[in-house]
Design a protein around this motif. Structure first.
Motif, short mmCIF file in Angstrom:
data_model
loop_
_atom_site.label_atom_id
_atom_site.label_comp_id
_atom_site.label_asym_id
_atom_site.label_seq_id
_atom_site.Cartn_x
_atom_site.Cartn_y
_atom_site.Cartn_z
N PHE A 44 0.84 -1.19 0.00
CA PHE A 44 0.00 0.00 0.00
C PHE A 44 0.87 1.24 0.00
O PHE A 44 2.02 1.23 0.46
CB PHE A 44 -0.93 0.00 1.21
N CYS A 45 0.31 2.35 -0.50
CA CYS A 45 1.06 3.59 -0.59
C CYS A 45 1.08 4.35 0.72
O CYS A 45 1.87 5.28 0.90
CB CYS A 45 0.48 4.48 -1.70
N GLY A 46 0.19 3.99 1.66
CA GLY A 46 0.16 4.66 2.95
C GLY A 46 -0.93 4.13 3.84
O GLY A 46 -1.79 3.34 3.42
N GLN A 47 -0.91 4.56 5.11
CA GLN A 47 -1.88 4.08 6.09
C GLN A 47 -3.31 4.45 5.72
O GLN A 47 -4.23 3.65 5.89
CB GLN A 47 -1.53 4.65 7.48
N GLU A 48 -3.52 5.67 5.23
CA GLU A 48 -4.88 6.11 4.91
C GLU A 48 -5.48 5.25 3.80
O GLU A 48 -6.65 4.88 3.85
CB GLU A 48 -4.87 7.59 4.51
N CYS A 49 -4.68 4.95 2.80
CA CYS A 49 -5.15 4.11 1.70
C CYS A 49 -5.47 2.71 2.21
O CYS A 49 -6.47 2.10 1.81
CB CYS A 49 -4.10 4.06 0.60
N PHE A 50 -4.63 2.20 3.10
CA PHE A 50 -4.86 0.87 3.66
C PHE A 50 -6.16 0.84 4.47
O PHE A 50 -6.97 -0.09 4.34
CB PHE A 50 -3.67 0.48 4.55
N LYS A 51 -6.38 1.85 5.31
CA LYS A 51 -7.60 1.90 6.13
C LYS A 51 -8.85 2.01 5.26
O LYS A 51 -9.85 1.36 5.51
CB LYS A 51 -7.53 3.08 7.09
N ARG A 52 -8.76 2.85 4.22
CA ARG A 52 -9.91 3.02 3.33
C ARG A 52 -10.24 1.74 2.58
O ARG A 52 -11.41 1.43 2.30
CB ARG A 52 -9.61 4.14 2.34
N SER A 53 -9.21 0.96 2.27
CA SER A 53 -9.40 -0.26 1.47
C SER A 53 -9.71 -1.48 2.32
O SER A 53 -10.04 -2.54 1.77
CB SER A 53 -8.13 -0.52 0.65
N TRP A 54 -9.64 -1.36 3.63
CA TRP A 54 -9.77 -2.52 4.50
C TRP A 54 -11.07 -3.30 4.31
O TRP A 54 -11.06 -4.54 4.26
CB TRP A 54 -9.60 -2.11 5.96
N PRO A 55 -12.26 -2.65 4.20
CA PRO A 55 -13.51 -3.44 4.05
C PRO A 55 -13.48 -4.40 2.87
O PRO A 55 -14.10 -5.46 2.92
CB PRO A 55 -14.58 -2.36 3.86
N ILE A 56 -12.78 -4.04 1.79
CA ILE A 56 -12.65 -4.93 0.63
C ILE A 56 -11.46 -5.86 0.81
O ILE A 56 -11.55 -7.07 0.61
CB ILE A 56 -12.48 -4.12 -0.66
N HIS A 57 -10.34 -5.30 1.21
CA HIS A 57 -9.11 -6.08 1.28
C HIS A 57 -9.22 -7.25 2.25
O HIS A 57 -8.69 -8.34 1.99
CB HIS A 57 -7.95 -5.17 1.70
N LYS A 58 -9.92 -7.08 3.35
CA LYS A 58 -9.98 -8.14 4.37
C LYS A 58 -10.64 -9.41 3.85
O LYS A 58 -10.44 -10.50 4.41
CB LYS A 58 -10.72 -7.65 5.61
N GLN A 59 -11.42 -9.28 2.77
CA GLN A 59 -12.08 -10.46 2.22
C GLN A 59 -11.10 -11.40 1.52
O GLN A 59 -11.47 -12.53 1.16
CB GLN A 59 -13.20 -10.04 1.27
N LEU A 60 -9.88 -10.94 1.32
CA LEU A 60 -8.87 -11.79 0.70
C LEU A 60 -8.17 -12.68 1.72
O LEU A 60 -7.44 -13.59 1.35
CB LEU A 60 -7.81 -10.92 0.00
N HIS A 61 -8.41 -12.44 3.00
CA HIS A 61 -7.74 -13.21 4.04
C HIS A 61 -8.46 -14.54 4.29
O HIS A 61 -9.68 -14.64 4.14
CB HIS A 61 -7.68 -12.42 5.35
N ILE A 62 -7.71 -15.53 4.70
CA ILE A 62 -8.25 -16.85 4.98
C ILE A 62 -8.65 -16.92 6.44
O ILE A 62 -7.79 -16.75 7.33
CB ILE A 62 -7.22 -17.95 4.66
N PRO A 63 -9.93 -17.16 6.77
CA PRO A 63 -10.32 -17.28 8.18
C PRO A 63 -9.59 -18.44 8.85
O PRO A 63 -9.34 -19.48 8.21
CB PRO A 63 -11.83 -17.56 8.10
N PRO A 64 -9.23 -18.31 10.13
CA PRO A 64 -8.45 -19.36 10.79
C PRO A 64 -9.17 -20.70 10.85
O PRO A 64 -8.54 -21.75 10.87
CB PRO A 64 -8.21 -18.79 12.20
N GLN A 65 -10.53 -20.69 10.88
CA GLN A 65 -11.28 -21.94 10.98
C GLN A 65 -11.57 -22.58 9.63
O GLN A 65 -12.12 -23.68 9.56
CB GLN A 65 -12.60 -21.71 11.74
#
Length: 389
Positions: A44-65
């Motif tokens: 990411f280019c910066g913290q603000e961009c990362f925070k703004r993108s989090w609702p979409i980006h988090k869907q790429l993560h694999i849930p632990p269960q």
């Protein structure tokens, strides 16, 4: 898991491109800590961009269960009580990029629409002038072309994510922005609703199967105006040979057509629901229900605005149709109960009974003596009615 970053090549070095929503900047060394723990790569280019993108980006993560299948796919909601046989098949592909030169709606970066929120305070229904009407005709024609491009690819074995890629590219080729993309953090360019999914299904890695039905809900934004349309399609020969599915799909199609035939100046918006529910209940061979949770809506410079148009009878929707108004009618019918439940992704709506659901939608313009179907099918449009048995 697919690489969630895009890169650009130079003669000397490979520079990561920011994975942020609608961000085309060069990335810095900032990486998502969750991705690092899972062996993924996103910059990411910066913290603000990362925070703004989090609702979409988090869907790429694999849930632990989650338990991975041999092909690397998994169910992101293993503890959710699904109502039918359909399951979410992740990982989602990365959010697709839109070229910078294409005009974008106000929510493309932030995920929220200030213009819609401001308009929601008023119940005034906009009437378009002749120039605006021509803009609506143009965008609706483009929307029809995009839907037809995706519909032509519907067949067993094709994933809904592949259909999303087709819609996305077809939009770019027509200088359009796919309206669902990042609309209140929706991660894809089209809604794909299979079998018991009523609406707002998120395209994923599940291949379509012979015997499925799938609704493709396409919306496009072009030069300041939105178009909105959808159709339900049969997947393979088994679907067309299923009398229940054919009855459901064709009755939904016919109910929309019956409602459109009544649209004219002076008609009350609330009467649309009376026509649709009466038509659905006239079918005696199968019990069909009208979904009450989701409605038609105004569409113009805004993706969703007044009026709200319920599809069920005896509703209290205010408003009278006048020439120059543009709006959608999009009935959703199901086999069995009309009750619905949402998946944990906060978008996908399924029938509570697990029975199949179908939907059709057009954008309409009220004229001086009736209406114009701005998103009407073309002679070359794929799909179309199947004979009832």
């Amino acid at each position: 898991m697919e690489n969630v970053s895009f890169t650009k090549m130079t003669a000397e070095v490979v520079t990561p491109i920011c994975s942020g929503i609608e961000c085309h900047k060069d990335a810095k060394k900032l990486q998502c800590p969750k991705c690092l723990n899972q062996g993924l790569h996103s910059y990411f280019c910066g913290q603000e961009c990362f925070k703004r993108s989090w609702p979409i980006h988090k869907q790429l993560h694999i849930p632990p269960q989650a338990k991975k299948n041999e092909d690397g796919t998994y169910d992101p909601f293993p503890n959710f009580s699904y109502t039918g046989s359909l399951r979410a098949v992740y990982p989602l592909s990365p959010m697709r990029k839109i070229p910078e030169h294409i005009q974008k709606p106000d929510y493309a970066v932030t995920g929220t629409s200030p213009s819609e929120q401001l308009e929601a305070r008023s119940f005034k229904i906009k009437r378009l002038n002749p120039q605006e009407i021509e803009s609506m005709r143009t965008v609706c024609r483009l929307g029809r072309e995009v839907l037809d491009a995706a519909a032509a690819a519907v067949r067993p074995g094709v994933t809904t994510d592949e259909l999303d890629a087709i819609v996305h590219q077809a939009c770019i080729e027509r200088e359009c922005y796919p309206s669902p993309l990042n609309y209140y953090h929706f991660p894809k360019s089209v809604c794909t609703s299979v079998n018991e999914i009523i609406c707002h299904g998120i395209p994923d890695k599940r291949p379509l199967q012979d015997g499925d039905i799938v609704n493709l809900d396409v919306s496009v934004f072009h030069k300041g105006f939105h178009a909105d349309l959808n159709e339900t399609y049969y997947v393979g020969d088994k679907a067309k040979a299923n009398p229940k599915l054919v009855c459901l799909v064709e009755t939904t199609r016919e109910a929309l057509n019956a409602a459109i035939a009544a649209v004219k100046p002076g008609m009350l918006f609330k009467d649309i629901g009376n026509i649709i529910e009466k038509y659905a209940k006239s079918v005696k061979s199968h019990e069909l229900s009208v979904i009450r949770t989701y409605c038609g809506h105004g569409v113009n410079q805004l993706f969703h605005c007044a009026p709200t148009i319920p599809h069920y009878a005896k509703n209290r929707c205010p408003g009278v149709m006048r020439p120059g108004m543009t709006f959608t009618i999009e009935p959703m019918l199901s086999l069995g109960s009309a009750r619905d439940v949402s998946w944990p992704d906060d978008w996908t709506a399924a029938t509570l009974s697990g029975d199949a659901s179908a939907q059709f939608e057009h954008t309409l313009l009220v004229t001086e003596d009736g209406c114009e179907v701005l998103t009407a099918r073309l002679p070359t449009s794929p799909g179309g009615p199947a004979p009832k048995k």
